[in-house]
Design a protein around this motif. Structure first.
Motif, PDB file in Angstrom:
ATOM      1  N   ALA A   1       0.822  -1.216   0.000  1.00  0.00           N
ATOM      2  CA  ALA A   1       0.000   0.000   0.000  1.00  0.00           C
ATOM      3  C   ALA A   1       0.854   1.263   0.000  1.00  0.00           C
ATOM      4  O   ALA A   1       0.596   2.207  -0.748  1.00  0.00           O
ATOM      5  CB  ALA A   1      -0.938   0.004   1.204  1.00  0.00           C
ATOM      6  N   SER A   2       1.867   1.290   0.829  1.00  0.00           N
ATOM      7  CA  SER A   2       2.652   2.521   0.991  1.00  0.00           C
ATOM      8  C   SER A   2       3.968   2.528   0.224  1.00  0.00           C
ATOM      9  O   SER A   2       4.554   3.579   0.002  1.00  0.00           O
ATOM     10  CB  SER A   2       2.958   2.750   2.475  1.00  0.00           C
ATOM     11  OG  SER A   2       3.895   1.774   2.933  1.00  0.00           O
ATOM     12  N   GLY A   3       4.456   1.346  -0.146  1.00  0.00           N
ATOM     13  CA  GLY A   3       5.771   1.254  -0.782  1.00  0.00           C
ATOM     14  C   GLY A   3       6.907   1.288   0.225  1.00  0.00           C
ATOM     15  O   GLY A   3       8.072   1.250  -0.147  1.00  0.00           O
ATOM     16  N   GLY A   4       6.568   1.355   1.516  1.00  0.00           N
ATOM     17  CA  GLY A   4       7.591   1.375   2.556  1.00  0.00           C
ATOM     18  C   GLY A   4       8.382   0.078   2.586  1.00  0.00           C
ATOM     19  O   GLY A   4       7.872  -0.991   2.276  1.00  0.00           O
ATOM     20  N   VAL A   5       9.644   0.197   2.953  1.00  0.00           N
ATOM     21  CA  VAL A   5      10.548  -0.950   2.977  1.00  0.00           C
ATOM     22  C   VAL A   5      10.952  -1.254   4.418  1.00  0.00           C
ATOM     23  O   VAL A   5      11.354  -0.357   5.154  1.00  0.00           O
ATOM     24  CB  VAL A   5      11.806  -0.672   2.124  1.00  0.00           C
ATOM     25  CG1 VAL A   5      12.805  -1.814   2.239  1.00  0.00           C
ATOM     26  CG2 VAL A   5      11.426  -0.432   0.673  1.00  0.00           C
ATOM     27  N   THR A   6      10.829  -2.511   4.808  1.00  0.00           N
ATOM     28  CA  THR A   6      11.287  -2.983   6.110  1.00  0.00           C
ATOM     29  C   THR A   6      12.463  -3.916   5.882  1.00  0.00           C
ATOM     30  O   THR A   6      12.351  -4.885   5.117  1.00  0.00           O
ATOM     31  CB  THR A   6      10.170  -3.751   6.853  1.00  0.00           C
ATOM     32  OG1 THR A   6       9.053  -2.884   7.019  1.00  0.00           O
ATOM     33  CG2 THR A   6      10.649  -4.253   8.204  1.00  0.00           C
ATOM     34  N   ARG A   7      13.571  -3.609   6.522  1.00  0.00           N
ATOM     35  CA  ARG A   7      14.741  -4.486   6.436  1.00  0.00           C
ATOM     36  C   ARG A   7      14.565  -5.612   7.456  1.00  0.00           C
ATOM     37  O   ARG A   7      14.410  -5.362   8.634  1.00  0.00           O
ATOM     38  CB  ARG A   7      16.011  -3.697   6.727  1.00  0.00           C
ATOM     39  CG  ARG A   7      16.309  -2.657   5.677  1.00  0.00           C
ATOM     40  CD  ARG A   7      17.531  -1.838   6.072  1.00  0.00           C
ATOM     41  NE  ARG A   7      17.858  -0.873   5.056  1.00  0.00           N
ATOM     42  CZ  ARG A   7      17.584   0.423   5.135  1.00  0.00           C
ATOM     43  NH1 ARG A   7      16.997   0.917   6.217  1.00  0.00           N
ATOM     44  NH2 ARG A   7      17.917   1.240   4.160  1.00  0.00           N
ATOM     45  N   ASN A   8      14.623  -6.842   6.989  1.00  0.00           N
ATOM     46  CA  ASN A   8      14.461  -8.011   7.849  1.00  0.00           C
ATOM     47  C   ASN A   8      15.816  -8.512   8.337  1.00  0.00           C
ATOM     48  O   ASN A   8      16.866  -8.043   7.898  1.00  0.00           O
ATOM     49  CB  ASN A   8      13.708  -9.105   7.093  1.00  0.00           C
ATOM     50  CG  ASN A   8      12.311  -8.663   6.731  1.00  0.00           C
ATOM     51  OD1 ASN A   8      11.608  -8.072   7.552  1.00  0.00           O
ATOM     52  ND2 ASN A   8      11.895  -8.927   5.501  1.00  0.00           N
ATOM     53  N   VAL A   9      15.796  -9.477   9.241  1.00  0.00           N
ATOM     54  CA  VAL A   9      17.031 -10.014   9.814  1.00  0.00           C
ATOM     55  C   VAL A   9      17.972 -10.515   8.716  1.00  0.00           C
ATOM     56  O   VAL A   9      19.192 -10.379   8.832  1.00  0.00           O
ATOM     57  CB  VAL A   9      16.729 -11.116  10.858  1.00  0.00           C
ATOM     58  CG1 VAL A   9      16.082 -12.326  10.225  1.00  0.00           C
ATOM     59  CG2 VAL A   9      17.985 -11.495  11.629  1.00  0.00           C
TER      60      VAL A   9
END
Length: 149
Positions: A62-70
């Motif tokens: 929806a937002s295009g936001g990026v979450t960096r995972n482990v």
């Protein structure tokens, strides 16, 4: 130890670094890769293979936001300091819960040492190179990358 079934960041980081980064390259692998680079918040698109693996990053559809995972942080220990063309060099590993792998970068001769402490207790280790040395205390369950010229 992968995917949504393993939500503990610290345990996953230790596993990824110990198994994939240190273990693979100590076994003379030339590279390390993961099944998914980027997935959405529903672990898609899914075209087979690991049905519950996270991506290295998660992209919010929806937002295009990026979450960096482990997985991102595990790969970063190598990718930031071990450059293309680097050669693995001798290092001691497997003592007192410390697993390590060392590299010499071909372009400028800089060195990188990746160490994971799988023990609960802090562990001390020494690094010796070309007549110089340092001692480092790595907290239990931690990962460190040391880099020098």
């Amino acid at each position: 130890m992968l995917g949504r079934r393993a939500p503990n960041f610290a345990d996953n980081l230790k596993w990824f670094v110990r198994t994939l980064i240190v273990g693979s390259t100590r076994g003379w692998a030339k590279g390390v890769l993961l099944w998914n680079l980027a997935l959405d918040e529903h672990d898609g698109p899914h075209t087979g293979g690991c049905g519950n693996c996270r991506g290295v990053v998660t992209i919010n559809s929806a937002s295009g936001g990026v979450t960096r995972n482990v997985e991102y942080y595990a790969l970063a220990h190598a990718s930031r300091f071990v450059r293309p063309g680097a050669r693995r060099v001798e290092s001691t590993s497997g003592s007192d819960g410390l697993e390590s792998v060392a590299f010499r970068n071909a372009d400028d001769g800089s060195k990188a040492l990746i160490v994971v402490n799988t023990a609960v207790l802090d562990r001390s280790f020494a690094v010796r190179w070309a007549g110089r040395s340092l001692t480092y205390v790595l907290p239990g369950g931690s990962v460190v990358t040391l880099a020098w010229n």
